[in-house]
Motif scaffolding. Structure first.
Motif, PDB file in Angstrom:
ATOM      1  N   ALA A 141       0.964  -1.074   0.173  1.00  0.00           N
ATOM      2  CA  ALA A 141      -0.223  -0.168   0.082  1.00  0.00           C
ATOM      3  C   ALA A 141       1.021   1.533   0.213  1.00  0.00           C
ATOM      4  CB  ALA A 141      -1.055   0.014   0.832  1.00  0.00           C
ATOM      5  N   GLU A 142       1.828   1.430   0.625  1.00  0.00           N
ATOM      6  CA  GLU A 142       2.775   2.487   0.957  1.00  0.00           C
ATOM      7  C   GLU A 142       3.295   2.286  -0.506  1.00  0.00           C
ATOM      8  OE1 GLU A 142       5.285   1.810   4.171  1.00  0.00           O
ATOM      9  OE2 GLU A 142       3.842   2.245   5.952  1.00  0.00           O
TER      10      GLU A 142
ATOM     11  N   ASN B 272       2.103   1.026  -3.371  1.00  0.00           N
ATOM     12  CA  ASN B 272       1.856   2.270  -4.533  1.00  0.00           C
ATOM     13  C   ASN B 272       0.981   3.872  -4.319  1.00  0.00           C
ATOM     14  OD1 ASN B 272       1.420  -0.191  -6.119  1.00  0.00           O
ATOM     15  ND2 ASN B 272      -0.526  -0.831  -4.653  1.00  0.00           N
ATOM     16  N   THR B 273       0.931   4.238  -3.453  1.00  0.00           N
ATOM     17  CA  THR B 273       0.744   5.581  -2.480  1.00  0.00           C
ATOM     18  C   THR B 273       1.749   6.303  -3.048  1.00  0.00           C
ATOM     19  OG1 THR B 273      -0.906   5.171  -0.906  1.00  0.00           O
ATOM     20  CG2 THR B 273      -0.139   7.155  -1.320  1.00  0.00           C
ATOM     21  N   GLN B 274       2.825   5.921  -2.765  1.00  0.00           N
ATOM     22  CA  GLN B 274       4.464   6.385  -3.129  1.00  0.00           C
ATOM     23  C   GLN B 274       4.207   6.616  -5.135  1.00  0.00           C
ATOM     24  OE1 GLN B 274       7.888   4.276  -1.805  1.00  0.00           O
ATOM     25  NE2 GLN B 274       9.236   6.619  -2.545  1.00  0.00           N
TER      26      GLN B 274
ATOM     27  N   ALA C 262       2.106   6.475  -7.460  1.00  0.00           N
ATOM     28  CA  ALA C 262       1.332   7.713  -7.537  1.00  0.00           C
ATOM     29  C   ALA C 262       1.135   9.320  -7.241  1.00  0.00           C
ATOM     30  CB  ALA C 262       0.162   7.367  -6.849  1.00  0.00           C
ATOM     31  N   GLN C 263       1.769   8.935  -6.211  1.00  0.00           N
ATOM     32  CA  GLN C 263       2.384  10.818  -6.058  1.00  0.00           C
ATOM     33  C   GLN C 263       3.667  11.316  -6.866  1.00  0.00           C
ATOM     34  OE1 GLN C 263       1.193  12.864  -3.703  1.00  0.00           O
ATOM     35  NE2 GLN C 263       2.698  14.611  -4.570  1.00  0.00           N
TER      36      GLN C 263
END
Length: 127
Positions: free
Chosen positions: A75-76, A78-80, A82-83
């Motif tokens: 999850a981390e 994927n978030t990174q 995307a950012q």
């Protein structure tokens, strides 16, 4: 002569449709796990090789084990990612908060947006 298969029932159709659905979900999870595994930089090549062997030898168990043990990291990452994609897009497009605030100011002066909308959108840009 018309050949009719008497063994085809609605129940068989549902079971087959469910089996295809489960295969698609499993295949999607396999791709997700492999893509996460190979974009990781925090594990060595040996650890990646062990995970690949586990996923090939025990595909269902390997996927479940990876998801259970690495869910937070996935999850981390994927978030990174995307950012980073958003930041890269802004850089390529030439986005700047100052330009956007100027556009918002013109919209406010033209009466297209209210003062409250202007303040809310400006606050989002300044963050």
């Amino acid at each position: 002569m018309l050949f009719v298969n008497e063994g085809f029932t609605f129940r068989n159709f549902l079971v087959d449709a469910f089996a295809v659905f489960m295969f698609v979900v499993w295949f999607w999870l396999l791709i997700t796990v492999f893509s996460d595994l190979f974009r990781r930089h925090d594990v060595s090549g040996w650890v990646k090789a062990i995970w690949v062997i586990a996923l090939v030898v025990f595909p269902y168990l390997g996927i479940f084990a990876y998801l259970i043990t690495q869910a937070r990291g996935m999850a981390e990452r994927n978030t990174q990612q995307a950012q980073q994609a958003r930041d890269e897009f802004k850089r390529v497009v030439g986005f700047s908060p100052a330009d956007e605030i100027e556009k918002l100011d013109r919209l406010k002066k033209a009466g297209s947006i209210t003062d409250a909308e202007f303040s809310r959108l400006r606050a989002k840009l300044v963050q």
